[in-house]
Motif scaffolding. Structure first.
Motif, short mmCIF file in Angstrom:
data_model
loop_
_atom_site.label_atom_id
_atom_site.label_comp_id
_atom_site.label_asym_id
_atom_site.label_seq_id
_atom_site.Cartn_x
_atom_site.Cartn_y
_atom_site.Cartn_z
N ARG A 253 0.85 -1.20 0.00
CA ARG A 253 0.00 0.00 0.00
C ARG A 253 0.89 1.25 0.00
N PRO A 254 1.37 1.63 -1.18
CA PRO A 254 2.28 2.78 -1.23
C PRO A 254 1.59 4.05 -0.76
N ALA A 255 2.34 4.84 0.01
CA ALA A 255 1.81 6.10 0.51
C ALA A 255 2.07 7.20 -0.52
N ALA A 256 1.52 8.38 -0.26
CA ALA A 256 1.70 9.52 -1.14
C ALA A 256 2.23 10.69 -0.32
N PRO A 257 3.22 11.42 -0.83
CA PRO A 257 3.75 12.56 -0.07
C PRO A 257 2.72 13.68 0.05
N ALA A 258 2.74 14.34 1.18
CA ALA A 258 1.77 15.42 1.42
C ALA A 258 2.18 16.70 0.72
N ASP A 259 3.48 16.92 0.54
CA ASP A 259 3.96 18.14 -0.11
C ASP A 259 5.35 17.86 -0.69
N GLY A 260 6.11 18.93 -0.95
CA GLY A 260 7.42 18.77 -1.54
C GLY A 260 8.57 18.88 -0.56
N SER A 261 8.30 18.72 0.71
CA SER A 261 9.37 18.82 1.70
C SER A 261 10.27 17.59 1.66
N VAL A 262 11.52 17.77 2.09
CA VAL A 262 12.49 16.68 2.15
C VAL A 262 13.13 16.71 3.54
N ARG A 263 13.20 15.54 4.16
CA ARG A 263 13.84 15.46 5.47
C ARG A 263 14.82 14.29 5.47
N VAL A 264 16.07 14.57 5.70
CA VAL A 264 17.12 13.56 5.75
C VAL A 264 17.57 13.44 7.20
N GLY B 27 20.25 5.47 8.33
CA GLY B 27 19.43 6.66 8.34
C GLY B 27 18.24 6.53 7.41
N SER B 28 17.56 7.65 7.17
CA SER B 28 16.33 7.60 6.36
C SER B 28 16.14 8.89 5.57
N VAL B 29 15.30 8.78 4.54
CA VAL B 29 14.91 9.93 3.72
C VAL B 29 13.39 9.96 3.71
N ALA B 30 12.81 11.13 4.01
CA ALA B 30 11.36 11.29 3.98
C ALA B 30 11.01 12.36 2.95
N LEU B 31 10.02 12.06 2.12
CA LEU B 31 9.54 12.99 1.09
C LEU B 31 8.10 13.34 1.40
#
Length: 594
Positions: A340-351, A404-408
């Motif tokens: 169940r792939p999710a969808a990003p809420a906006d264009g922010s990037v967090r590393v 670590g992780s990357v969040a979009l």
């Protein structure tokens, strides 16, 4: 060390024999009707051709018995009919066999391309571009040549051998028996050859891939090679890998020479046995001179098909090695998508605490933390090897982080899946490929349903519409290989237009204007600014003028973030970025005054 001689490369796999059969078998069964017809026609043609020997034997008997010229009329007419019938059936049968092989190869090639395009990019990069390229070019070409030429010939040869042995048995069972004297020589010759040829041909394909990889590296990175005075080293590497490929090719040629010499021994033994047997059988009245002649002709007619079948084992080994390399890629698992792939809420990037290592013990990034707000434009700056491109590729999903992780858009990239990441992020590098075909088709790769008006709007946004309309056929102009040659600036314009059409929330430019030259770079910087408008963007800055216009500058050094702030703040702080900017400004002044 790997077989390619490059311990840092993880070559794409080569399939085993069982894996190859498991893939090719269903493809053959899918076309069983064509296979049956092809085999039947070849069998008929081969059977007709085998009538030549007994007809010639009959003519010998007629001559021995002094029957006169009239007795030879019908046998001669039949010989002509046999020749015509055999030729027609052989031509049709060979065409059908080649068609069958081409059809199966086309299906296999489609499977290969489909899977290759869905492989994780990190896996392809680890193998090296030469490995995949050699498979899709050299290996496919070799198999295609074998299918068109060797496969029909091999089929005819096998059928001729089997039916000729049957014909010898019909003449007299003792002829068929003595012919088998040559069989052990053939058997041990093939066994000797195959045990040595298979590893040689497999190693040669790998060596060719390694050579192609090195050529792509050396030619594609020629500017870097020259800048760091690595020309001699790269010439040596190309020479070493060329020599490795040549040595393996020569080993193969020596094997072929030994193979033929052993076949000549088998021919001598077989023909001698048939002639001696014929002499005794004629002497005791068991067979006529014509029958003995037919038997000798039968065995002599086996020379070409038998040698051809055995020689074609040489082609078969090489084609088999290539086929295993194709199947090895087509059986690789593709990218794994979440249920169940999710969808990003906006264009922010967090590393968060991001780390990455290409080679064990040599980390490239160390616990990098970075937050990019929705719509913010951030420039990544640092010396060569600082980790800028690696960070960009990790955010774009090309590599998987070691830690670590990357969040979009507030969603972990692992929950988005590869397809979701591609929809959220578009990365444009300085290496832009122009696909062969109409320019409009090249643009529609980003959005297949786009209309011509939408294509023009995208080109207009990046200031490229004017030169596109000046092309011979406008949007319909054929570009790429064999078509209209685009400049570096024009190719980058296309890439930026594709970015506009794809319309991702996040865009990454990895030194995308570096190769365009001064005037071209200024043009592309303006075009890039327009393409990035309204979306989050990270720019791996080759020219610090790009950093000066960004909302924020992030400085990396040794795989760590060492500074972050606006251009003005960092220049005023007098730190690492201020030193880089000072050196950049000085080089620009020298270039102008010089």
């Amino acid at each position: 060390m790997s077989t390619a001689g490059t311990p840092d490369r993880a070559l794409l796999p080569t399939a085993t024999g069982a894996q190859t059969l498991a893939v090719v078998g269903p493809l053959l069964r899918r076309h069983r009707g064509l296979a049956v017809v092809a085999v039947t026609v070849l069998l008929v043609g081969t059977g007709i051709g085998l009538l030549t020997a007994p007809l010639l034997g009959h003519i010998v008997d007629q001559v021995v018995q002094r029957r006169g010229a009239d007795a030879l009329t019908w046998p001669m007419i039949l010989l002509v009919a046999v020749a015509v019938g055999r030729g027609a059936a052989t031509a049709v049968g060979s065409s059908l066999v080649a068609r069958l092989g081409e059809t199966v190869l086309a299906s296999l090639r489609e499977q290969f391309i489909e899977r290759a395009l869905r492989l994780p990019l990190e896996r392809v990069e680890k193998a090296g571009s030469g490995d995949l390229t050699s498979r899709v070019t050299g290996d496919v070409a070799l198999i295609a040549q074998t299918v068109r030429q060797a496969l029909p010939e091999f089929s005819r040869s096998v059928f001729t051998i089997v039916l000729t042995l049957v014909g010898l048995a019909v003449l007299d069972w003792r002829f068929a028996l003595v012919v088998l004297i040559a069989a052990p020589v053939h058997y041990f010759t093939v066994r000797w050859y195959m045990s040595r040829a298979i590893p040689v041909y497999a190693a040669h394909r790998v060596a060719t891939g390694a050579l192609q990889h090195q050529l792509l590296d050396s030619v594609g990175g020629v500017r870097t090679v020259r800048a760091f005075r690595l020309t001699g080293r790269h010439v040596d590497l190309v020479g070493e890998r060329s020599q490795s490929a040549v040595d393996l090719a020569l080993r193969g040629n020596r094997l072929v020479t030994g193979f033929f010499s052993r076949l000549n021994i088998a021919e001598f033994l077989g023909l001698t046995s048939v002639l001696v047997t014929g002499f005794f059988l004629v002497d005791n009245g068991s067979v006529s001179i014509g029958t003995a002649t037919a038997a000798a002709l039968y065995f002599h007619s086996l020379f070409n098909p038998l040698n051809a079948a055995l020689v074609l084992i040489d082609d078969a080994q090489s084609a088999g090695a290539s086929l295993a390399r194709l199947v090895g890629v087509s059986t690789l698992p593709g990218e794994v998508e979440p249920d169940r792939p999710a969808a990003p809420a906006d264009g922010s990037v967090r590393v968060t605490a991001l780390s990455h290592t290409y080679v064990t013990g040599r980390p490239v990034l160390h616990d990098v933390d970075l937050t990019v707000r929705d719509g913010e434009r951030v420039a990544l700056v640092g010396a060569s090897g600082a980790g800028k491109t690696t960070l960009a590729k990790l955010i774009a999903g090309i590599h998987q982080p070691s830690g670590g992780s990357v969040a979009l858009g507030g969603v972990d990239s692992r929950e988005l899946g590869p397809a979701g990441i591609r929809r959220a992020v578009t990365l444009i590098s300085q290496e832009v490929h122009v696909f062969a075909g109409a320019l409009s088709d090249d643009l529609r790769l980003a959005r297949p349903e786009a209309t011509d008006d939408e294509l023009r709007a995208a080109l207009e946004k990046v200031d490229a519409l004017s030169w596109v309309e000046e092309l011979p056929d406008g949007l319909a102009t054929v570009v790429g290989e064999g078509g209209h040659r685009l400049t570096v600036t024009q190719a980058q314009h296309l890439a930026l237009a594709r970015l506009v059409l794809a319309d991702p929330p996040v865009a990454i430019l990895d030194e995308a204007t570096a190769d365009a030259g001064s005037a071209g770079a200024r043009t592309l910087e303006t075009a890039a600014a327009r393409a990035l408008s309204g979306r989050t963007s990270l720019i791996v800055a080759h020219r610090l003028t790009q950093a000066a216009t960004a909302d924020r500058v992030v400085v990396l050094d040794g795989g760590r973030v060492v500074e972050s702030g606006t251009h003005e703040e960092l220049v005023a702080a007098g730190g690492r970025y201020a030193a880089l900017w000072g050196a950049w400004a000085e080089s620009r002044r020298e270039a102008v005054t010089g």
